[in-house]
Design a protein around this motif. Structure first.
Motif, PDB file in Angstrom:
ATOM      1  N   ILE A 100      -3.527  17.393   1.357  1.00  0.00           N
ATOM      2  CA  ILE A 100      -4.687  17.318   2.167  1.00  0.00           C
ATOM      3  C   ILE A 100      -5.839  16.459   1.911  1.00  0.00           C
ATOM      4  O   ILE A 100      -6.458  15.827   2.693  1.00  0.00           O
ATOM      5  N   THR A 101      -5.506  16.489   0.209  1.00  0.00           N
ATOM      6  CA  THR A 101      -6.580  14.771  -0.557  1.00  0.00           C
ATOM      7  C   THR A 101      -6.213  13.147   0.335  1.00  0.00           C
ATOM      8  O   THR A 101      -6.823  12.553   0.728  1.00  0.00           O
ATOM      9  N   ARG A 102      -4.463  13.321  -0.036  1.00  0.00           N
ATOM     10  CA  ARG A 102      -4.523  12.239   0.589  1.00  0.00           C
ATOM     11  C   ARG A 102      -3.989  11.570   1.919  1.00  0.00           C
ATOM     12  O   ARG A 102      -4.180  10.418   2.163  1.00  0.00           O
ATOM     13  N   GLU A 103      -4.377  12.368   2.468  1.00  0.00           N
ATOM     14  CA  GLU A 103      -4.430  12.436   4.586  1.00  0.00           C
ATOM     15  C   GLU A 103      -6.237  11.814   4.389  1.00  0.00           C
ATOM     16  O   GLU A 103      -6.299  11.177   5.478  1.00  0.00           O
ATOM     17  N   TYR A 104      -6.978  12.235   3.798  1.00  0.00           N
ATOM     18  CA  TYR A 104      -8.751  13.059   3.787  1.00  0.00           C
ATOM     19  C   TYR A 104      -8.488  11.308   3.563  1.00  0.00           C
ATOM     20  O   TYR A 104      -9.311  10.504   4.069  1.00  0.00           O
ATOM     21  N   LEU A 105      -7.916  10.763   2.140  1.00  0.00           N
ATOM     22  CA  LEU A 105      -8.048   9.237   1.837  1.00  0.00           C
ATOM     23  C   LEU A 105      -7.659   7.902   3.412  1.00  0.00           C
ATOM     24  O   LEU A 105      -8.363   7.322   2.762  1.00  0.00           O
ATOM     25  N   LYS A 106      -6.187   8.718   3.508  1.00  0.00           N
ATOM     26  CA  LYS A 106      -5.771   7.787   4.139  1.00  0.00           C
ATOM     27  C   LYS A 106      -6.670   7.621   5.279  1.00  0.00           C
ATOM     28  O   LYS A 106      -6.708   6.469   6.234  1.00  0.00           O
ATOM     29  N   SER A 128     -12.794   1.247   4.687  1.00  0.00           N
ATOM     30  CA  SER A 128     -12.113   0.251   3.991  1.00  0.00           C
ATOM     31  C   SER A 128     -11.355   0.102   2.543  1.00  0.00           C
ATOM     32  O   SER A 128     -11.491   1.770   2.316  1.00  0.00           O
ATOM     33  N   VAL A 129      -9.670   0.765   2.100  1.00  0.00           N
ATOM     34  CA  VAL A 129      -9.926   0.842   1.143  1.00  0.00           C
ATOM     35  C   VAL A 129     -10.596   0.739  -0.514  1.00  0.00           C
ATOM     36  O   VAL A 129     -10.499   1.814  -1.120  1.00  0.00           O
ATOM     37  N   ASN A 165     -13.615   1.547   0.011  1.00  0.00           N
ATOM     38  CA  ASN A 165     -14.625   2.832   0.249  1.00  0.00           C
ATOM     39  C   ASN A 165     -13.227   4.074  -0.371  1.00  0.00           C
ATOM     40  O   ASN A 165     -13.533   5.020  -0.908  1.00  0.00           O
ATOM     41  N   ARG A 166     -12.142   3.498   0.493  1.00  0.00           N
ATOM     42  CA  ARG A 166     -11.215   4.973  -0.453  1.00  0.00           C
ATOM     43  C   ARG A 166     -11.686   4.918  -1.408  1.00  0.00           C
ATOM     44  O   ARG A 166     -11.227   6.202  -1.776  1.00  0.00           O
ATOM     45  N   ASN A 167     -10.686   3.987  -2.049  1.00  0.00           N
ATOM     46  CA  ASN A 167     -11.074   4.071  -4.019  1.00  0.00           C
ATOM     47  C   ASN A 167     -12.533   4.837  -4.022  1.00  0.00           C
ATOM     48  O   ASN A 167     -12.034   5.564  -5.616  1.00  0.00           O
ATOM     49  N   ASN A 168     -13.742   4.541  -3.829  1.00  0.00           N
ATOM     50  CA  ASN A 168     -14.867   5.378  -4.818  1.00  0.00           C
ATOM     51  C   ASN A 168     -14.885   6.570  -4.362  1.00  0.00           C
ATOM     52  O   ASN A 168     -15.199   6.934  -4.910  1.00  0.00           O
ATOM     53  N   VAL A 169     -14.255   6.457  -2.600  1.00  0.00           N
ATOM     54  CA  VAL A 169     -14.175   8.308  -2.767  1.00  0.00           C
ATOM     55  C   VAL A 169     -13.032   9.046  -3.814  1.00  0.00           C
ATOM     56  O   VAL A 169     -14.022  10.219  -3.804  1.00  0.00           O
ATOM     57  N   LYS A 171      -4.642  -1.215  -3.948  1.00  0.00           N
ATOM     58  CA  LYS A 171      -5.263  -2.418  -4.252  1.00  0.00           C
ATOM     59  C   LYS A 171      -5.634  -2.885  -3.365  1.00  0.00           C
ATOM     60  O   LYS A 171      -5.267  -2.857  -2.221  1.00  0.00           O
ATOM     61  N   THR A 172      -6.828  -3.395  -3.157  1.00  0.00           N
ATOM     62  CA  THR A 172      -8.072  -3.865  -2.565  1.00  0.00           C
ATOM     63  C   THR A 172      -7.895  -5.621  -2.319  1.00  0.00           C
ATOM     64  O   THR A 172      -7.321  -5.965  -3.656  1.00  0.00           O
TER      65      THR A 172
END
Length: 402
Positions: free
Chosen positions: A159-165, A172-173, A175-179, A208-209
């Motif tokens: 579910i964490t991967r689903e949230y990050l997606k 943005s990617v 922000n996804r990395n910051n989360v 990768k951004t």
């Protein structure tokens, strides 16, 4: 058929004797390093063998052996865990549903709160507040999925991967990395404290951004901006010089106090990203600017509201935002668009410094030398700041950074 049996404490003597029955020698023997206490029981697995069988289960200790050094404290803690486990088993819970902490079933929500409370003791105020914001956003996602009240032991980390997606698609990617950085820190804390058996979040990779967040100025642009600020806002000009000439981050500049300056030896003590103080040399241009101000109160912030040296009843984040907003107005007046921020000056002068060093050094030697000035821990982290599009065109570079 009763599905569980043999609930007990190891060592068995801890379960069978009261505290008062133990001698001091016994207490010392049973708390020696390497002897772990734990609660265990057998639970019937119908899928094991032809007719099923009972399998041994160890209850997570949640740091009891590490956190309770004295015999009496550990004795009481292990018995609380024993009683809580017994109550849950008698209520019909299965081993996969049982995560006990402080006599309570630990839900996902409570586990996240527990990790946050631990982080509050080890990180700065701004970092902690950022953790709280991001964890609360994650909680709302889990609430929507009806997972927030589930036991942390049954939490599905997919579910964490689903949230990050979802974060990447909606923002943005980057922000996804910051989360992800926040969630890695939170779940690592839960793993380190024996709340979860495995940290699957730690295995999720950063994406990768494609887009650069910060643009770099040319040498001429940076010089022209500083000339403009010297005339219109000397305080802002000096703020920018600390970022550029001393390779500081804006948050590091707003932390500075008058007492951090050693004007006689031209040295600066600054609290940096790695959570420690670092001493840096102050360039002559900044020394000349500072000499115009009265710097006799060590506890004053170096950069106060519209002045050099003063009190400011505002937190670090607020002070940083003040200067960021002021610079936003300046850049618009000068015609600079998206991507140009205060942080751009750090990128700019690191690139200038690299180009300067490359005139007389190899690429690797230039990076190693520059790391001594910028405070980066590795070449890879430093290279993210260097804008290679023009950094390697060293013959066309005209200018020196002292």
């Amino acid at each position: 058929m009763k599905l569980w049996k043999g609930l007990a404490i190891y060592p068995k003597i801890i379960e069978n004797k009261s505290i008062s029955q133990f001698t001091q020698a016994e207490k010392k023997r049973y708390t020696k390093t390497g002897l772990r206490w734990y609660v265990y029981f057998s639970y019937f697995n119908p899928d094991a063998g032809l007719n099923g069988k009972f399998e041994k289960h160890l209850v997570p200790t949640y740091g009891i052996n590490r956190n309770y050094q004295s015999f009496d404290a550990r004795y009481k803690a292990i018995h609380r865990l024993f009683e809580a486990t017994k109550e849950l088993l008698e209520d019909g819970h299965t081993p996969l549903e049982i995560t006990v902490y402080d006599n309570k079933v630990l839900t996902v929500e409570k586990a996240l709160d527990y990790a946050l409370s631990n982080k509050k003791l080890t990180v700065g105020k701004d970092t902690y507040n950022n953790y709280v914001i991001r964890v609360n956003q994650f909680k709302r996602f889990l609430q929507k999925k009806k997972l927030i009240k589930r036991d942390i032991g049954t939490f599905n980390f997919r579910i964490t991967r689903e949230y990050l997606k979802e974060i990447a698609e909606q923002t943005s990617v980057a922000n996804r990395n910051n989360v992800l950085r926040t969630l890695k820190a939170i779940f690592s804390n839960l793993y380190e404290n024996d709340i979860i058996k495995e940290n699957y979040v730690a295995k999720i990779k950063f994406d990768k951004t494609k887009n650069e967040r910060f643009k770099s100025y040319s040498h001429k642009q940076a010089t022209d901006i500083l000339k403009y600020l010297d005339k219109t806002d000397p305080v802002m000009a000096l703020f920018v010089k600390f970022i550029g000439y001393n390779f500081l981050r804006p948050k590091e500049v707003v932390r500075l106090k008058v007492g951090d300056l050693d004007m006689e030896n031209k040295l600066l003590s600054v609290f940096v990203k790695q959570g420690r103080y670092k001493t840096k040399r102050i360039p002559d241009d900044i020394i000349d600017d500072l000499s115009k101000y009265k710097l006799d109160k060590p506890d004053n912030y170096l950069f106060a509201l519209n002045s050099i040296s003063g009190k400011w009843d505002r937190d670090e984040r607020g002070r940083r935002e003040h200067f960021s907003k002021k610079y936003t107005k300046v850049k618009k007046e000068l015609g600079f668009g998206e991507g140009y921020v205060l942080y751009s000056f750090r990128h700019t002068y690191i690139t200038i410094g690299y180009k300067n060093l490359r005139k007389r050094m190899s690429k690797d030697d230039a990076l190693d030398t520059l790391m001594g000035y910028t405070g980066h821990e590795s070449r890879d982290s430093l290279q993210k700041y260097i804008h290679y599009v023009d950094a390697e065109i060293v013959d066309e570079y005209d200018g020196e950074v002292k």
